[in-house]
Design a protein around this motif. Structure first.
Motif, PDB file in Angstrom:
ATOM      1  N   ALA A  66       0.829  -1.201   0.000  1.00 21.36           N
ATOM      2  CA  ALA A  66       0.000   0.000   0.000  1.00 21.36           C
ATOM      3  C   ALA A  66       0.868   1.258   0.000  1.00 21.36           C
ATOM      4  O   ALA A  66       0.551   2.249  -0.676  1.00 21.36           O
ATOM      5  N   LYS A  67       1.969   1.234   0.760  1.00 20.83           N
ATOM      6  CA  LYS A  67       2.867   2.388   0.788  1.00 20.83           C
ATOM      7  C   LYS A  67       3.507   2.619  -0.573  1.00 20.83           C
ATOM      8  O   LYS A  67       3.591   3.751  -1.058  1.00 20.83           O
ATOM      9  N   VAL A  68       3.968   1.536  -1.202  1.00 14.70           N
ATOM     10  CA  VAL A  68       4.590   1.670  -2.522  1.00 14.70           C
ATOM     11  C   VAL A  68       3.580   2.196  -3.537  1.00 14.70           C
ATOM     12  O   VAL A  68       3.880   3.093  -4.337  1.00 14.70           O
ATOM     13  N   GLY A  69       2.354   1.653  -3.515  1.00 20.11           N
ATOM     14  CA  GLY A  69       1.330   2.115  -4.445  1.00 20.11           C
ATOM     15  C   GLY A  69       0.989   3.579  -4.255  1.00 20.11           C
ATOM     16  O   GLY A  69       0.894   4.349  -5.222  1.00 20.11           O
ATOM     17  N   GLY A  70       0.811   3.991  -3.003  1.00 15.53           N
ATOM     18  CA  GLY A  70       0.515   5.397  -2.742  1.00 15.53           C
ATOM     19  C   GLY A  70       1.638   6.308  -3.164  1.00 15.53           C
ATOM     20  O   GLY A  70       1.406   7.405  -3.710  1.00 15.53           O
ATOM     21  N   TYR A  71       2.875   5.868  -2.967  1.00 16.35           N
ATOM     22  CA  TYR A  71       4.011   6.705  -3.349  1.00 16.35           C
ATOM     23  C   TYR A  71       4.110   6.847  -4.865  1.00 16.35           C
ATOM     24  O   TYR A  71       4.335   7.940  -5.375  1.00 16.35           O
ATOM     25  N   VAL A  72       3.961   5.737  -5.589  1.00 16.36           N
ATOM     26  CA  VAL A  72       4.105   5.786  -7.051  1.00 16.36           C
ATOM     27  C   VAL A  72       3.054   6.703  -7.674  1.00 16.36           C
ATOM     28  O   VAL A  72       3.379   7.580  -8.483  1.00 16.36           O
ATOM     29  N   LEU A  73       1.803   6.513  -7.300  1.00 19.01           N
ATOM     30  CA  LEU A  73       0.748   7.349  -7.873  1.00 19.01           C
ATOM     31  C   LEU A  73       0.905   8.809  -7.455  1.00 19.01           C
ATOM     32  O   LEU A  73       0.739   9.728  -8.267  1.00 19.01           O
ATOM     33  N   GLY A  74       1.229   9.039  -6.179  1.00 18.31           N
ATOM     34  CA  GLY A  74       1.409  10.408  -5.717  1.00 18.31           C
ATOM     35  C   GLY A  74       2.577  11.097  -6.392  1.00 18.31           C
ATOM     36  O   GLY A  74       2.489  12.274  -6.779  1.00 18.31           O
ATOM     37  N   ASN A  75       3.684  10.378  -6.554  1.00 20.23           N
ATOM     38  CA  ASN A  75       4.850  10.956  -7.205  1.00 20.23           C
ATOM     39  C   ASN A  75       4.561  11.291  -8.663  1.00 20.23           C
ATOM     40  O   ASN A  75       5.029  12.307  -9.199  1.00 20.23           O
TER      41      ASN A  75
END
Length: 387
Positions: A243-252
């Protein structure tokens, strides 16, 4: 009728393996086959798992140590030999995990997973295709203008009174460019590099599609590798990391688009040349944490210097202001609590990731650092506190 490949014969010797069968010539093996026939049952045709070997046996300890060294050395050779392929696979898995929140969100809205994956990729291809359709004519026109002005820039580079000439005198830019492009070898190397990049991009897209489509099965397979007693805890921690990786990728990605759009608007206001090219470059570079935005801002500021000194100074102020707004407004609101990595750890992680894997390492450095911090908080520190 011959027995199937999973059903031994009544005497323990399979009808399709090692015929003819002779008890006298097989000796002790024939006795073991008789016992095999006894332990073979309808619900366990191949018998049950036997007792563990004695791990304290000196022979097993020595073999385990020697085998561990050999396996480790072999794995190192495999990793070195397959470095580029493993980087592509890892990057594709990273992107797939980044797209997973969108796919899971659509699945929660009662869409079949195949349809959710198709919708996400169709939307991504449509957005990229629409952007390229609008941007390519402008980019080609500006690139043509840049090529046409190269002789002027070269003349300025030889003029020691101009800022470009002074920069060329210190950094020897003209010599480096001529050396890289001189002869057919330079053009051939450039063509090979472009072809390799396009090939890797195609492989990356295909791998990402497969990873996103099969991510539930990959998740289950990975959790099956964890012992059953520790599996529930591993599921909680592993899903949190995903979930952290997914949120970071989309947010970035969203923040990079914002950076490119704002840069384009600013450059158009000051009539800075090659605005679209520079804005696209800033958006791409902004994907790289810490270093990317600094490099993009420096390039934009230098190009603005060709317009005027006030435009150069104003652009520097814009870059600094946007950097502050991104760090303290956009990142907390868009990425939010997806990753909580201290500033020092962020810089160190980006430097180490860039040194080990180049641009790819810098891209994945922050989520990897966030995952490492989460594992340390949930596993390492509690064990050390109880030790």
């Amino acid at each position: 009728m011959p027995a199937s490949s999973s059903d031994p014969a009544a005497d323990g010797h399979h009808h399709l393996a090692g015929q003819p069968h002779d008890d006298e010539s097989e000796g002790p093996v024939a006795q073991a086959e008789a016992e095999a026939a006894q332990i073979s049952e309808s619900d366990q045709p191949l018998g049950t798992i036997g007792e563990r070997f004695d791990r304290r046996s000196p022979f097993l300890i020595g073999m385990a140590a020697a085998g561990g060294v050999a396996v480790t050395y072999g794995l190192v050779l495999v990793v070195v030999g397959l470095r580029e392929v493993l980087i592509l696979i890892g990057l594709a898995l990273f992107i797939a995990i980044g797209l997973e929140p969108l796919v899971s969100w659509l699945v929660d809205r009662r869409l079949p997973r195949w349809l959710a994956v198709t919708a996400v990729f169709v939307a991504a291809v449509g957005a990229i295709g629409g952007f390229l359709t609008a941007a390519i004519p402008v980019v080609v026109a500006q690139a043509t203008q840049l090529v046409a002005k190269v002789p002027d820039y070269l003349r300025q580079a030889q003029d020691h009174n101009s800022w470009l000439g002074q920069l060329n005198e210190r950094l020897h830019l003209q010599q480096a460019i001529e050396n890289s492009l001189s002869g057919g070898a330079g053009l051939l190397n450039a063509g090979v590099a472009v072809f390799g990049a396009l090939t890797n991009l195609g492989i990356l897209v295909v791998l990402t599609v497969y990873f996103v489509a099969d991510l539930p099965r990959i998740r289950v397979a990975l959790y099956r590798l964890v012992p059953n007693s520790r599996r529930p805890r591993a599921i909680l921690i592993g899903d949190e990391i995903c979930a952290k990786v997914g949120g970071y990728v989309l947010g970035n990605l969203v923040i990079s688009v914002i950076a490119g759009v704002l840069t384009l608007v600013w450059l158009l206001i000051f009539d800075v040349p090659y605005a679209v090219l520079l804005a696209i470059g800033v958006a791409v570079l902004d994907l790289i944490p810490v270093v990317g935005s600094v490099i993009g801002g420096a390039v934009v500021s230098l190009v603005a210097l060709t317009v005027s000194l006030p435009a150069f100074l104003a652009t520097i102020g814009f870059v600094l202001a946007y950097r502050f707004a991104e760090d303290y407004l956009l990142v907390p609101r868009i990425i939010g609590s997806a990753v909580k990595v201290p500033a020092l750890v962020t810089v160190v992680a980006v430097l180490l990731g860039g040194a080990l894997l180049g641009v790819v390492g810098a891209l994945i450095a922050i989520p990897v650092a966030a995952a490492a911090l989460l594992l340390a908080d949930e596993v390492l520190y509690p064990r050390l506190d109880r030790a």
